[in-house]
Write a protein that holds these residues in place. Structure first.
Motif, PDB file in Angstrom:
ATOM      1  N   ILE A 108       0.839  -1.206   0.000  1.00  0.00           N
ATOM      2  CA  ILE A 108       0.000   0.000   0.000  1.00  0.00           C
ATOM      3  C   ILE A 108       0.867   1.247   0.000  1.00  0.00           C
ATOM      4  CG2 ILE A 108      -1.587   1.365   1.417  1.00  0.00           C
ATOM      5  CD1 ILE A 108      -2.879  -1.283   2.280  1.00  0.00           C
ATOM      6  N   PHE A 109       1.902   1.261   0.865  1.00  0.00           N
ATOM      7  CA  PHE A 109       2.788   2.424   0.928  1.00  0.00           C
ATOM      8  C   PHE A 109       3.607   2.573  -0.354  1.00  0.00           C
ATOM      9  CE2 PHE A 109       2.734   1.674   5.742  1.00  0.00           C
ATOM     10  CZ  PHE A 109       1.677   2.557   5.906  1.00  0.00           C
ATOM     11  N   ARG A 110       4.004   1.459  -0.936  1.00  0.00           N
ATOM     12  CA  ARG A 110       4.756   1.522  -2.187  1.00  0.00           C
ATOM     13  C   ARG A 110       3.888   2.129  -3.295  1.00  0.00           C
ATOM     14  NH1 ARG A 110       6.172  -1.493  -6.788  1.00  0.00           N
ATOM     15  NH2 ARG A 110       4.486  -2.987  -6.399  1.00  0.00           N
ATOM     16  N   GLY A 111       2.615   1.733  -3.307  1.00  0.00           N
ATOM     17  CA  GLY A 111       1.698   2.328  -4.273  1.00  0.00           C
ATOM     18  C   GLY A 111       1.538   3.822  -4.049  1.00  0.00           C
ATOM     19  N   GLY A 112       1.509   4.234  -2.781  1.00  0.00           N
ATOM     20  CA  GLY A 112       1.417   5.659  -2.470  1.00  0.00           C
ATOM     21  C   GLY A 112       2.621   6.429  -2.972  1.00  0.00           C
ATOM     22  N   LEU A 113       3.805   5.848  -2.816  1.00  0.00           N
ATOM     23  CA  LEU A 113       5.027   6.498  -3.300  1.00  0.00           C
ATOM     24  C   LEU A 113       5.036   6.609  -4.817  1.00  0.00           C
ATOM     25  CD1 LEU A 113       7.858   4.972  -1.055  1.00  0.00           C
ATOM     26  CD2 LEU A 113       7.042   7.326  -1.069  1.00  0.00           C
ATOM     27  N   LEU A 114       4.615   5.542  -5.481  1.00  0.00           N
ATOM     28  CA  LEU A 114       4.623   5.532  -6.943  1.00  0.00           C
ATOM     29  C   LEU A 114       3.649   6.551  -7.536  1.00  0.00           C
ATOM     30  CD1 LEU A 114       4.835   1.689  -7.677  1.00  0.00           C
ATOM     31  CD2 LEU A 114       6.649   3.399  -7.963  1.00  0.00           C
ATOM     32  N   SER A 115       2.597   6.881  -6.782  1.00  0.00           N
ATOM     33  CA  SER A 115       1.581   7.802  -7.296  1.00  0.00           C
ATOM     34  C   SER A 115       1.982   9.271  -7.174  1.00  0.00           C
ATOM     35  CB  SER A 115       0.256   7.575  -6.566  1.00  0.00           C
ATOM     36  OG  SER A 115       0.377   7.914  -5.200  1.00  0.00           O
ATOM     37  N   ILE A 116       3.074   9.539  -6.470  1.00  0.00           N
ATOM     38  CA  ILE A 116       3.529  10.925  -6.307  1.00  0.00           C
ATOM     39  C   ILE A 116       4.270  11.369  -7.568  1.00  0.00           C
ATOM     40  CG2 ILE A 116       5.031  12.473  -4.985  1.00  0.00           C
ATOM     41  CD1 ILE A 116       4.514  10.711  -2.548  1.00  0.00           C
ATOM     42  N   ASP A 117       3.868  12.486  -8.105  1.00  0.00           N
ATOM     43  CA  ASP A 117       4.459  12.996  -9.344  1.00  0.00           C
ATOM     44  C   ASP A 117       5.945  13.292  -9.158  1.00  0.00           C
ATOM     45  OD1 ASP A 117       5.179  15.183 -11.403  1.00  0.00           O
ATOM     46  OD2 ASP A 117       3.209  14.496 -12.073  1.00  0.00           O
ATOM     47  N   LYS A 118       6.749  12.932 -10.151  1.00  0.00           N
ATOM     48  CA  LYS A 118       8.190  13.164 -10.080  1.00  0.00           C
ATOM     49  C   LYS A 118       8.508  14.654  -9.993  1.00  0.00           C
ATOM     50  CE  LYS A 118       9.252   8.824 -10.468  1.00  0.00           C
ATOM     51  NZ  LYS A 118       9.831   8.088  -9.315  1.00  0.00           N
TER      52      LYS A 118
END
Length: 218
Positions: A108-118
């Motif tokens: 879940i946290f990994r998905g949250g990180l991936l969703s943050i715009d570069k």
């Protein structure tokens, strides 16, 4: 009638205490552990990342019930060291839930990180923030805000999964409900157990909705 009701409901409330206790312990430990696993997966040290990914795959790819049975009944059968791995049933159950749900929270946290715009990282660099400041002040708050609804859903699932304690002989809510059903030949205890589960999840849902509103306006 009142005496019969007390005889039925009081043990179930005691079982509900065990259910709530396991939930609180599991949630308090598995969320931080899941976050550490997320960091390990994203680590540049490849062996650590590989180990974390393998752990998550194993925990998510096998049933929680199997993991509980292995910890409670399988570990003591290991040659030589088995006698040192005999755990109290409740302790073993807590360990099983923590290890299992940490893997789910990590994803879940990994998905949250991936969703943050570069672009967030680039903007922080322009503002002169170092890597630590960028992570703690910008990235992590956004990650937790994004992940909160999924954490809420997984926490409610955890409450319901505590019924698996019945399979490893830990006297929780469902255990006492089943005992009352077998003793009195009535399904009323099952309905009461269902109501108790619903009340627990209602409180949990309200708590997470409050958290979501607070994060939304911060």
């Amino acid at each position: 009638m009142a005496d019969y009701f007390n005889t039925m409901i009081m043990p179930m409330l005691e079982g509900a205490k065990m259910t709530i206790l396991l939930f609180l312990i599991a949630i308090a430990v598995s969320i931080p552990l899941g976050f550490l696993l997320t960091l390990a997966v994203n680590s540049r040290f490849k062996p650590l990342s590989w180990l974390a990914q393998t752990y998550i795959y194993l925990m998510r790819g096998t049933p929680l019930l199997l993991q509980l049975l292995l910890i409670c009944f399988g570990l003591p059968l290991i040659p030589v060291i088995g006698e040192y791995l005999i755990l109290d049933r409740f302790v073993a159950a807590c360990l099983g839930f923590i290890l299992n749900y940490a893997a789910y929270f990590a994803e879940i946290f990994r998905g949250g990180l991936l969703s943050i715009d570069k672009g967030q990282y680039e903007a922080a660099k322009v503002l002169g923030l170092n890597k630590w400041q960028t992570t703690t002040r910008i990235i992590l708050p956004q990650m937790f805000r994004i992940a909160l609804p999924s954490v809420s859903n997984e926490s409610i699932t955890l409450v319901k999964d505590t019924a698996l304690l019945y399979a490893v002989a830990v006297p929780e809510l469902l255990h006492f409900a089943q005992t009352a059903v077998n003793r009195d030949f009535t399904i009323v205890p099952f309905f009461i157990a269902g109501i108790i589960y619903l009340l627990i999840t209602l409180v949990l849902t309200m708590f997470f909705k409050w958290l979501e509103k607070r994060f939304k306006f911060e």
